[in-house]
Design a protein around this motif. Structure first.
Motif: not given
Length: 117
Positions: A101-102, A106-116
């Motif tokens: 990670l950067a 940092l132990l964890i990162e998440v990228s999320v896609v969602a619907a409105q």
């Protein structure tokens, strides 16, 4: 042609991008990188939840999540927090990969896609 809406725009990235009713979040990390994997996961997911609300969505409308974990030895503990956070019956498509990670703390990162909503 669609209208692209960007929110919390910075020089390098926008924290939220919305297009055609789909919300894309920039990668989110913990509030305090000195904490353990469970606490880093909790605060990271709280940030995701707040950004989703700002974008007119919520965790029940997540479509996909990509988790980046520094060390797979933390996978089970991270999943304890994740499983308690995701509403039953609303789990998104998900991938979890081990990655540098950067910042090393940092132990964890998440990228999320969602619907409105």
């Amino acid at each position: 042609m669609s209208d692209i809406k960007r929110m919390e725009i910075g020089t390098r990235m926008s924290k939220i991008v919305i297009n055609n009713g789909v919300v894309y979040l920039a990668g989110q990390v913990a509030e305090d990188a000195t904490k353990d994997i469970k606490e880093q996961t909790r605060t990271m997911l709280a940030k995701v939840e707040a950004l989703l609300a700002e974008a007119g969505s919520d965790k029940e409308h997540m479509l996909s999540a990509t988790l980046y974990i520094r060390d797979m030895k933390d996978f089970a503990q991270m999943n304890e927090v994740w499983d308690a956070w995701v509403p039953e019956g609303h789990a998104p498509a998900r991938a979890c990969v081990e990655a540098r990670l950067a910042r090393p703390e940092l132990l964890i990162e998440v990228s999320v896609v969602a619907a409105q909503k």
